[in-house]
Design an enzyme around this catalytic site. Structure first.
Site, PDB file in Angstrom:
ATOM      1  N   SER A 104     -17.964   4.778  -2.339  1.00 52.17           N
ATOM      2  CA  SER A 104     -16.618   5.345  -2.190  1.00 52.17           C
ATOM      3  C   SER A 104     -15.476   4.342  -2.314  1.00 52.17           C
ATOM      4  O   SER A 104     -14.315   4.739  -2.286  1.00 52.17           O
ATOM      5  CB  SER A 104     -16.503   6.077  -0.848  1.00 52.17           C
ATOM      6  OG  SER A 104     -17.152   7.319  -0.914  1.00 52.17           O
ATOM      7  N   LYS A 146     -12.764   5.036  -4.853  1.00 50.40           N
ATOM      8  CA  LYS A 146     -11.560   5.835  -4.605  1.00 50.40           C
ATOM      9  C   LYS A 146     -10.272   5.008  -4.640  1.00 50.40           C
ATOM     10  O   LYS A 146      -9.182   5.565  -4.764  1.00 50.40           O
ATOM     11  CB  LYS A 146     -11.694   6.565  -3.267  1.00 50.40           C
ATOM     12  CG  LYS A 146     -12.823   7.605  -3.237  1.00 50.40           C
ATOM     13  CD  LYS A 146     -12.924   8.296  -1.888  1.00 50.40           C
ATOM     14  CE  LYS A 146     -13.892   9.462  -1.911  1.00 50.40           C
ATOM     15  NZ  LYS A 146     -15.297   9.047  -1.816  1.00 50.40           N
ATOM     16  N   SER A 191     -12.571   9.828   3.320  1.00 50.51           N
ATOM     17  CA  SER A 191     -13.477   9.639   2.186  1.00 50.51           C
ATOM     18  C   SER A 191     -13.971  10.952   1.592  1.00 50.51           C
ATOM     19  O   SER A 191     -15.146  11.090   1.230  1.00 50.51           O
ATOM     20  CB  SER A 191     -14.682   8.769   2.594  1.00 50.51           C
ATOM     21  OG  SER A 191     -15.226   8.120   1.470  1.00 50.51           O
TER      22      SER A 191
END
Length: 484
Positions: free
Chosen positions: A144, A147, A201
């Site tokens: 993640s 991102k 997230s």
């Protein structure tokens, strides 16, 4: 004949030491920092041999380097003791020009250490100062931390107040990645989705952002790769906006730190990653109000035992193949730090980041103590002559170790516009544009300032008109003493 030559030289030196008055009256002690000076000369970068000196809050530039770039000469008038800037003497020797190379005043700041993460890197301010890396250029799955790139593109191409309608595609995401639980038909702002993606997230938030910006996840992935290459992250490949595992979705600690740096240039990005809790109020497809509270997944913002001075925030990540990942932005004593830790464990990624930041702070502090020096300078006590103008120069010109320096601000007022192109810990790069053109004739000089006992000594260079009329000494043809 040889003895006559020595006798004449003794007469000349005795006369100069007795007759030359001191024009550098005030000797001052203060703290100084030295940096390389680079002059942009019609697109060619030239590093001159003398440094810039930062003294008492001002930049002082080597005067000979400046006048050389402007095709002018500088010398001290024997009668007035004023500094004179005039047309270049015929056949005047040119100060050497050196190609740009690693700074002699600020070495690269690096350190060694032991960390548990498989791949990790820390940059100070920019990619030119990688202070520590372990497998920093090897590829890993980012999970993640992907991102961060999604947020960067959204901030550059979107508007925070954009209304985003969540599509049916959100239900196609694996259930374990739909963390903010937005539903098809929900209407959120782009700003709200950014908080949901970066704090909690949410892969569902990331997908909604991607579709809003590019129309589809595939089109957005193309934007991601284009942006990555643009900022120098050339050893990465992205296939989705959230980091859910895919064998062709990878990056390196170095590339990820570059992406983090680029995102951190947006103030809202820093605000988001520095936010522990965010409350979102939006409407669903029925027009009903929905209230959600999203907490950060970043333990640096939640656990005071892990906290360290200067941390702004970052982004966590996890998939089984990627293991635990973490990127962090910190600021300390005027410097910004970017840490990217990949393939670590749950606590180890934080401990590694904390350790590297502490070591970076210590390295920087030790270096600052080393480069900030107490120096003695002798300030010029007379005027500066340019053409037919005589300009007072209190506190604007000094001698240090035989070299004459002029303050950058004073130079900009009187002689040339100084365009400061870059200023780093290593160097200052400038471009000089003369304020006017003049071709006045420089009067022959018979003598000028030389060093005196118990005075700051000034090194001078012999290059123009003759002493012959003064001492009838035929060996000296066309010379004078010039400022260095």
């Amino acid at each position: 004949m040889r003895y006559l030559w020595i006798f004449h030289m003794m007469i000349i030196m005795t006369f100069l030491f007795i007759a030359a008055p001191s024009v550098f009256a005030e000797v001052r002690t203060g703290q100084a920092v030295f940096k390389d000076l680079i002059i942009d000369d019609d697109g060619r970068e030239i590093k001159v041999s003398e440094p810039v000196i930062l003294f008492e809050g001002q930049n002082y530039l080597p005067l000979r380097a400046v006048t050389n770039n402007l095709q002018k000469s500088v010398y001290i008038d024997e009668h007035t003791n004023n500094l004179v800037i005039g047309a270049r003497f015929p056949n005047e020797e040119q100060p050497s020009k050196e190609p740009v190379e690693a700074s002699q005043y600020r070495p690269s700041l690096k350190f060694d250490g032991q960390v548990s993460s498989n791949g990790i890197i820390i940059m100070e301010d920019n990619q030119k100062n990688v202070m520590f890396e372990k497998n920093g250029y090897s590829t890993y799955y980012p999970a993640s931390t992907t991102k961060v790139l999604t947020a960067l593109i959204a901030l550059e191409l979107g508007s925070l107040n954009d209304q985003v309608i969540v599509s049916e595609n959100v239900n196609k995401l694996p259930s374990d990645s739909r963390r903010v639980f937005i539903q098809p038909g929900d209407a959120l702002t782009l700003e709200q989705l950014l908080y949901g993606m970066m704090l909690y997230s949410g892969n569902d938030s990331a997908l909604a952002i991607a579709e809003h910006i590019a129309g589809s996840e595939e089109a957005f992935a193309k934007l991601m790769n284009e942006k990555a290459k643009e900022i120098g992250a050339i050893h990465s490949n992205f296939v989705n906006p959230h980091g859910y595992h895919h064998p062709d979705h990878y990056t390196t600690p170095y590339d990820l730190a570059l992406i983090l740096k680029a995102a951190s240039e947006h103030p809202l990005f820093l605000d988001i990653i520095n936010t522990p809790v965010y409350k979102a109020v939006y409407t669903n497809k029925k027009g009903e109000k929905v209230v959600k509270t999203w907490d950060t997944t970043n333990s640096f913002l939640k656990n005071s035992n892990l906290a360290i001075d200067g941390i702004i925030g970052g982004k966590t990540g996890f998939t089984t193949p990627a293991k635990r990942t973490l990127v962090t932005v910190a600021e300390h004593n005027g410097h910004r730090y970017y840490v990217a830790a990949l393939k670590g464990d749950s606590v180890g990624r934080y401990m590694d980041t904390r350790k590297l930041l502490k070591m970076a702070y210590q390295k920087r502090a030790a270096y600052d103590q080393e480069i900030i020096k107490n120096i003695n300078v002798a300030f010029f006590d007379h005027s500066l002559e340019i053409g037919d103008q005589s300009i007072a120069s209190p506190g604007q010109i000094f001698i240090y170790k035989g070299r004459t320096y002029i303050s950058q601000s004073f130079l900009s007022q009187i002689l040339a516009d100084v365009d400061q192109l870059t200023a780093t810990d290593n160097n200052i790069k400038i471009n000089l544009e003369p304020k006017f053109a003049f071709e006045e004739i420089v009067k022959p000089l018979s003598m000028s300032l030389v060093k005196q006992q118990n005075k700051p000594h000034i090194q001078n260079k012999l290059i123009a008109h003759s002493f012959s009329s003064l001492l009838a000494f035929s060996y000296f043809k066309s010379h004078s003493f010039m400022v260095r």
